[in-house]
Design a protein around this motif. Structure first.
Motif, PDB file in Angstrom:
ATOM      1  N   GLN A   6      -1.328   1.177  -9.398  1.00  0.00           N
ATOM      2  CA  GLN A   6      -1.566   1.586  -8.016  1.00  0.00           C
ATOM      3  C   GLN A   6      -0.445   1.187  -7.069  1.00  0.00           C
ATOM      4  O   GLN A   6      -0.422   1.621  -5.938  1.00  0.00           O
ATOM      5  N   GLY A   7       0.487   0.372  -7.496  1.00  0.00           N
ATOM      6  CA  GLY A   7       1.562  -0.061  -6.607  1.00  0.00           C
ATOM      7  C   GLY A   7       1.101  -1.220  -5.733  1.00  0.00           C
ATOM      8  O   GLY A   7      -0.075  -1.513  -5.633  1.00  0.00           O
ATOM      9  N   GLY A   8       2.072  -1.849  -5.052  1.00  0.00           N
ATOM     10  CA  GLY A   8       1.731  -3.018  -4.266  1.00  0.00           C
ATOM     11  C   GLY A   8       1.843  -2.824  -2.763  1.00  0.00           C
ATOM     12  O   GLY A   8       1.221  -3.538  -2.000  1.00  0.00           O
ATOM     13  N   ALA A  23       3.818   3.582  -0.577  1.00  0.00           N
ATOM     14  CA  ALA A  23       3.096   4.547  -1.398  1.00  0.00           C
ATOM     15  C   ALA A  23       2.836   5.822  -0.604  1.00  0.00           C
ATOM     16  O   ALA A  23       2.932   6.922  -1.140  1.00  0.00           O
ATOM     17  N   HIS A  24       2.524   5.692   0.700  1.00  0.00           N
ATOM     18  CA  HIS A  24       2.220   6.870   1.512  1.00  0.00           C
ATOM     19  C   HIS A  24       3.498   7.617   1.945  1.00  0.00           C
ATOM     20  O   HIS A  24       3.467   8.819   2.128  1.00  0.00           O
TER      21      HIS A  24
END
Length: 195
Positions: free
Chosen positions: A184-186, A191-192
């Protein structure tokens, strides 16, 4: 008219079944007081029941032998269930609710699952299930590998939020190691922005 049984032959049959007659032969279908040669129990089976095999002669020793057979069958079934779930038992079967030292064949680790959990579909290897204790240095390396610098020591569990700073944008977030391992990444803003 049934054939008459020789008392000496009857006594020999009883001795062959592990019983020592304590009185003269009373007749084929009359209780005959004997002593069990195996366990020294006082018993009184009939000659006919011992000769035909409907009685083991000594009820106590017969129950003990039956109990041992049931235990052996239970142990064999338990070992088969563990092997079917991918665990090789390293110790004798301790009971369904006790921890049982086994080798997890998938990863080669020595683990201690409980049989009742395996039979109800539970896992037996915490490491393969992602619930094993994690070394703090390994956890920090995982965070750094995805671009997150830990701001505090590893909280101890993979599900606990962990304060980290993104090395790309500087955002401070609280990802969990469990989410990182799921891909999911940190960093939420990075991420967006990547969409």
């Amino acid at each position: 008219m049934p054939a008459r049984i020789d008392p000496d032959t009857a006594a020999a049959v009883m001795r062959a079944a592990g019983l020592e007659p304590m009185e003269p032969y009373p007749g084929a279908n009359v209780a005959w007081n004997c002593r069990c040669l195996k366990g020294a129990h006082g018993v009184a089976p009939t000659f006919t029941s011992v000769r035909t095999g409907t009685s083991s002669g000594c009820r106590h020793c017969g129950r003990t032998a039956a109990g041992e057979r049931r235990r052996a069958a239970g142990q064999a079934r338990a070992e088969a269930d563990m092997r079917a779930a991918g665990f090789e038992p390293l110790d004798p079967y301790p009971g369904a609710r006790m921890r049982w030292r086994c080798l997890h064949t998938a990863c080669g680790r020595v683990v201690h699952p409980r049989l009742f959990q395996i039979r109800t579909g539970g896992g037996g290897c915490l490491a393969c299930a992602g619930r094993a204790p994690v070394e703090p240095t390994a956890a920090e390396a995982e965070m750094r590998a995805i671009g997150m610098e830990p701001l505090e020591p590893f909280p101890g569990r993979v599900r606990d939020p962990w304060s980290c700073r993104c090395t790309r944008c500087g955002h401070v977030g609280t990802p969990t190691l469990n989410n990182i391992r799921r891909g999911q990444g940190g960093c939420y803003p990075c991420a967006h922005r990547g969409r």
